[in-house]
Structure formats: structure tokens, C-alpha cells
Design a protein around this motif. Structure first.
Motif, PDB file in Angstrom:
ATOM      1  N   ILE A   1       0.845  -1.188   0.000  1.00  0.00           N
ATOM      2  CA  ILE A   1       0.000   0.000   0.000  1.00  0.00           C
ATOM      3  C   ILE A   1       0.882   1.240   0.000  1.00  0.00           C
ATOM      4  CG2 ILE A   1      -0.265  -0.173   2.525  1.00  0.00           C
ATOM      5  CD1 ILE A   1      -3.033   1.181   2.160  1.00  0.00           C
ATOM      6  N   GLY A   2       0.662   2.098  -0.984  1.00  0.00           N
ATOM      7  CA  GLY A   2       1.407   3.337  -1.102  1.00  0.00           C
ATOM      8  C   GLY A   2       0.606   4.498  -0.542  1.00  0.00           C
TER       9      GLY A   2
ATOM     10  N   ARG B   1       8.519   2.196   7.427  1.00  0.00           N
ATOM     11  CA  ARG B   1       8.374   0.926   6.713  1.00  0.00           C
ATOM     12  C   ARG B   1       8.478  -0.278   7.650  1.00  0.00           C
ATOM     13  NH1 ARG B   1      10.992   0.675   0.715  1.00  0.00           N
ATOM     14  NH2 ARG B   1      10.322   2.708  -0.071  1.00  0.00           N
ATOM     15  N   GLU B   2       9.338  -0.173   8.663  1.00  0.00           N
ATOM     16  CA  GLU B   2       9.563  -1.324   9.542  1.00  0.00           C
ATOM     17  C   GLU B   2       8.314  -1.683  10.332  1.00  0.00           C
ATOM     18  OE1 GLU B   2      12.985  -1.088  12.004  1.00  0.00           O
ATOM     19  OE2 GLU B   2      14.372  -0.760  10.333  1.00  0.00           O
ATOM     20  N   THR B   3       7.590  -0.687  10.820  1.00  0.00           N
ATOM     21  CA  THR B   3       6.395  -0.959  11.624  1.00  0.00           C
ATOM     22  C   THR B   3       5.110  -0.856  10.823  1.00  0.00           C
ATOM     23  OG1 THR B   3       6.116   1.352  12.314  1.00  0.00           O
ATOM     24  CG2 THR B   3       7.572  -0.048  13.657  1.00  0.00           C
ATOM     25  N   GLY B   4       5.190  -0.341   9.595  1.00  0.00           N
ATOM     26  CA  GLY B   4       3.984  -0.168   8.784  1.00  0.00           C
ATOM     27  C   GLY B   4       3.090   0.949   9.271  1.00  0.00           C
ATOM     28  N   THR B   5       3.693   1.979   9.884  1.00  0.00           N
ATOM     29  CA  THR B   5       2.928   3.077  10.478  1.00  0.00           C
ATOM     30  C   THR B   5       2.978   4.324   9.597  1.00  0.00           C
ATOM     31  OG1 THR B   5       3.472   2.262  12.693  1.00  0.00           O
ATOM     32  CG2 THR B   5       2.683   4.532  12.536  1.00  0.00           C
ATOM     33  N   ALA B   6       1.831   4.977   9.436  1.00  0.00           N
ATOM     34  CA  ALA B   6       1.791   6.274   8.761  1.00  0.00           C
ATOM     35  C   ALA B   6       2.309   7.340   9.716  1.00  0.00           C
ATOM     36  CB  ALA B   6       0.370   6.591   8.329  1.00  0.00           C
ATOM     37  N   LEU B   7       3.212   8.198   9.243  1.00  0.00           N
ATOM     38  CA  LEU B   7       3.795   9.227  10.092  1.00  0.00           C
ATOM     39  C   LEU B   7       3.272  10.618   9.763  1.00  0.00           C
ATOM     40  CD1 LEU B   7       7.510   7.989  10.107  1.00  0.00           C
ATOM     41  CD2 LEU B   7       5.739   7.587  11.838  1.00  0.00           C
ATOM     42  N   PHE B   8       3.297  10.971   8.480  1.00  0.00           N
ATOM     43  CA  PHE B   8       2.822  12.290   8.058  1.00  0.00           C
ATOM     44  C   PHE B   8       2.172  12.115   6.699  1.00  0.00           C
ATOM     45  CE2 PHE B   8       3.774  16.313   5.682  1.00  0.00           C
ATOM     46  CZ  PHE B   8       2.902  17.139   6.379  1.00  0.00           C
ATOM     47  N   VAL B   9       0.842  12.032   6.678  1.00  0.00           N
ATOM     48  CA  VAL B   9       0.078  11.764   5.458  1.00  0.00           C
ATOM     49  C   VAL B   9      -1.032  12.810   5.386  1.00  0.00           C
ATOM     50  CG1 VAL B   9      -1.236  10.042   4.168  1.00  0.00           C
ATOM     51  CG2 VAL B   9       0.634   9.316   5.661  1.00  0.00           C
TER      52      VAL B   9
ATOM     53  N   PRO C   1       1.403 -10.805   4.423  1.00  0.00           N
ATOM     54  CA  PRO C   1       2.393  -9.746   4.662  1.00  0.00           C
ATOM     55  C   PRO C   1       1.949  -8.457   3.988  1.00  0.00           C
ATOM     56  CG  PRO C   1       3.450 -11.734   3.827  1.00  0.00           C
ATOM     57  CD  PRO C   1       1.977 -11.937   3.669  1.00  0.00           C
ATOM     58  N   VAL C   2       2.250  -7.320   4.633  1.00  0.00           N
ATOM     59  CA  VAL C   2       1.863  -6.015   4.101  1.00  0.00           C
ATOM     60  C   VAL C   2       3.079  -5.102   4.088  1.00  0.00           C
ATOM     61  CG1 VAL C   2       0.454  -3.959   4.459  1.00  0.00           C
ATOM     62  CG2 VAL C   2      -0.530  -6.228   4.879  1.00  0.00           C
ATOM     63  N   ALA C   3       3.331  -4.471   2.962  1.00  0.00           N
ATOM     64  CA  ALA C   3       4.374  -3.450   2.848  1.00  0.00           C
ATOM     65  C   ALA C   3       3.703  -2.088   2.769  1.00  0.00           C
ATOM     66  CB  ALA C   3       5.234  -3.689   1.615  1.00  0.00           C
ATOM     67  N   VAL C   4       4.095  -1.172   3.648  1.00  0.00           N
ATOM     68  CA  VAL C   4       3.582   0.196   3.636  1.00  0.00           C
ATOM     69  C   VAL C   4       4.716   1.105   3.169  1.00  0.00           C
ATOM     70  CG1 VAL C   4       2.546   2.046   4.993  1.00  0.00           C
ATOM     71  CG2 VAL C   4       2.027  -0.337   5.538  1.00  0.00           C
ATOM     72  N   VAL C   5       4.493   1.815   2.069  1.00  0.00           N
ATOM     73  CA  VAL C   5       5.556   2.603   1.452  1.00  0.00           C
ATOM     74  C   VAL C   5       4.996   3.963   1.025  1.00  0.00           C
ATOM     75  CG1 VAL C   5       6.770   0.560   0.620  1.00  0.00           C
ATOM     76  CG2 VAL C   5       5.105   1.674  -0.866  1.00  0.00           C
ATOM     77  N   ASN C   6       5.898   4.863   0.725  1.00  0.00           N
ATOM     78  CA  ASN C   6       5.496   6.150   0.145  1.00  0.00           C
ATOM     79  C   ASN C   6       5.033   5.937  -1.288  1.00  0.00           C
ATOM     80  OD1 ASN C   6       6.673   8.483  -1.747  1.00  0.00           O
ATOM     81  ND2 ASN C   6       5.858   9.387   0.136  1.00  0.00           N
ATOM     82  N   ASP C   7       3.983   6.638  -1.689  1.00  0.00           N
ATOM     83  CA  ASP C   7       3.406   6.403  -3.014  1.00  0.00           C
ATOM     84  C   ASP C   7       4.350   6.785  -4.154  1.00  0.00           C
ATOM     85  OD1 ASP C   7       3.176   9.155  -2.496  1.00  0.00           O
ATOM     86  OD2 ASP C   7       1.196   9.329  -3.424  1.00  0.00           O
ATOM     87  N   ALA C   8       5.145   7.833  -3.971  1.00  0.00           N
ATOM     88  CA  ALA C   8       6.065   8.232  -5.038  1.00  0.00           C
ATOM     89  C   ALA C   8       7.186   7.216  -5.195  1.00  0.00           C
ATOM     90  CB  ALA C   8       6.644   9.612  -4.756  1.00  0.00           C
ATOM     91  N   ARG C   9       7.655   6.649  -4.083  1.00  0.00           N
ATOM     92  CA  ARG C   9       8.666   5.596  -4.184  1.00  0.00           C
ATOM     93  C   ARG C   9       8.080   4.361  -4.860  1.00  0.00           C
ATOM     94  NH1 ARG C   9       9.816  10.045  -1.961  1.00  0.00           N
ATOM     95  NH2 ARG C   9       9.264   9.559   0.157  1.00  0.00           N
TER      96      ARG C   9
END
Length: 284
Positions: free
Chosen positions: A55-56, A63-71, A94-102
Motif C-alpha cells: 500500500i502506497g 516501513r519497519e512498523t507499517g505506520t503512517a507518520l505524516f500523510v 504480509p503487508v508493505a507500507v511505502v510512500n506512493d512516489a517511491r
């Protein structure tokens, strides 16, 4: 191996199912009113057989904890929200949480316009303006998945306030809402159509957006030494209307940065979702 990738935007969510590197299904839905509703929606897209989810998000994440920090752009309060753990609990994957531009950049680097290019700048024009950097064939990340935020480079210190706390950022010129505000009506596609029809005000607004991009990309190229830029996102359909001013700024910096190729993204509006799925594959 079936992968689900999701690109959360301020207005729409795009999703793609990958079978290997091929898109097996995709869609677009309106962004729900908050993170709980968004996670529930994404979980509903994880059809039987999905082995991982990426999810971007349009902002900074852990990324390590899958937490949103500043969205800041999607509806609701995302800051500190445990996207990964909640989505994993609902999907059992498994879930990967990443920045959408990356995510966008990874897709275009591996499968799109930047394929085979080692050092590339990326910019995504949408509700906000995102960015990313590839060096020696790898997308750079940063501690908050925040490396490459071209949209928050200041181009006018006395300009309009930005959601990041700065003033006169690229996003305040080239983001979709900024283009609409400057023109006086919208959506951005209508501004582009007006410019193509010869409307002077629309032409000026999009040229100003191109100028802002050119200033920031010239600065980024001088710092990072990249030889190419890939531009995508929902507002990138107006890139041709911005390109003259953009190229003028890059040409002005040419003695320092050399020739910079400006390439349109080729994976279309699903690039971010495809990239998120690819990150999900790496996490499984």
C-alpha cells in the motif's frame, strides 16, 4: 504469485493485481473518509489467493512498523495510524507500507520509462507533488521513506503556504489543487483543455507550474547528479503544456547539470499501485 498493490490518493484509490509482472486486474474507487475505512476497503480487494499486499501512501511512513507518520492529503487523521498491522490482521498476508512516489518510481524503474537507467529523478503530479530518486539502479528511501520529496522544495520563499509548513513549495504551483486555485476553476484537466484552446490565463498557470518543476529538478540534479527525469501522475497529462518553461530552467542550469532527459511515465495511472505490489512481493 498474485500480488495486490494499492495507491491511496487524496481523491481516489487505485488498485492493481499482479500475476508475476503482468497486471491481472485493476480498478479505481473514491478515497474513503478515513484510515479505518480505507484499510477495510483495501482488505476487501485482497481476493482469495493474494499472497502479499503493498500500500502506497502520499506522505511519510515507517516501513519497519507499517505506520503512517505524516500523510496530509487523504481524508481523516492518518498520523500515527498502524496501517500495516491492521491490514495484515484483516488479510492474513504480509503487508508493505511505502510512500506512493517511491512505489511509482519502483514500477517505472523496473517495468517502465526508466528501465535500464541507473540514476533517475522521479516526480508524480497529482493532488500533491511527490518525488523519488534512483541511484545505481536502486530507489533510495530515507528514515521516514522521505527521500526525494521534490514537491516540497521551496521555489518561492514568499509564496503560498504549503501543507508541509513551508511556503512556495513546488506543490503550491504544480499540484492539481494549486493549478485549479490559480486558474479559478477546475478540474486540472479542464485547465489543460483551456490552455490547448488558447486561454491565456490557463497557459500562464501551467507555464508557472513547469517553471516551479524546472527550478526544483535543476536543484535536485545539481545535488544528485541524475541524468534523467520521469514525470507521471494524474496531472502529468498536461506535461506538454509545462515543458517549455520546465526545459528553460534545466537549460539555464546546463553548464552545471549537463543534459537532462525528461521522460513521460509509461505505465499510466496504475504505476503507483503496480509499484506498491512490487514492494509487497519483496516483503513476503
Amino acid at each position: 504469485m498474485t500480488l495486490l498493490g494499492v495507491d491511496v490518493g487524496g481523491t481516489y484509490i487505485k488498485w492493481a493485481l499482479l500475476d508475476g509482472d503482468a497486471v491481472a486486474g485493476s480498478g479505481v474507487v473514491s478515497t474513503p473518509p478515513g484510515p479505518d475505512e480505507t484499510v477495510a476497503l483495501v482488505a476487501s480487494l485482497a481476493v482469495r489467493g493474494v499472497e502479499s499486499v503493498g500500500i502506497g501512501l502520499p506522505g511519510h511512513v515507517d516501513r519497519e512498523t507499517g505506520t503512517a507518520l505524516f500523510v496530509p492529503n487523504p481524508p481523516g487523521d492518518w498520523d500515527g495510524y498502524p496501517v500495516g498491522p491492521r491490514l495484515s490482521a484483516l488479510t492474513g498476508t504480509p503487508v508493505a507500507v511505502v510512500n506512493d512516489a517511491r512505489a511509482f518510481a519502483l514500477a517505472e524503474l523496473l517495468l517502465g520509462a526508466a528501465r535500464g537507467l541507473p540514476d533517475v529523478l522521479f516526480t508524480v503530479l497529482g493532488t500533491g507533488v511527490g518525488g523519488a530518486v534512483a541511484a545505481r539502479g536502486a530507489i533510495l528511501v530515507g528514515p521516514r521513506d522521505n527521500l526525494g520529496e521534490i514537491g516540497h522544495v521551496t521555489v518561492d520563499p514568499w509564496g503560498a503556504p504549503c501543507c508541509c509548513g513551508g511556503r512556495g513549495c513546488v506543490e503550491t504551483f504544480a499540484g492539481g489543487p494549486a493549478i485549479v486555485r490559480a486558474f479559478g476553476s477546475g478540474p486540472p484537466e479542464a485547465v489543460a483543455a483551456a490552455a490547448r484552446a488558447g486561454d491565456g490565463r490557463a497557459i500562464e498557470v501551467l507555464a508557472r507550474a513547469g517553471w516551479a518543476l524546472g527550478v526544483a529538478l535543476g536543484d535536485a540534479a545539481s545535488l544528485l547528479g541524475a541524468g534523467a527525469v520521469v514525470v507521471g501522475g494524474g496531472v502529468a497529462g498536461a506535461l506538454d503544456l509545462m515543458s517549455s518553461a520546465l526545459h528553460a530552467e534545466l537549460e539555464r542550469r546546463r553548464p552545471l547539470i549537463g543534459d537532462i532527459a525528461v521522460l513521460p511515465a509509461i505505465l499510466g495511472p496504475m504505476a503507483g499501485a503496480i509499484g506498491a505490489a512490487l514492494y509487497g512481493r519483496r516483503s513476503s
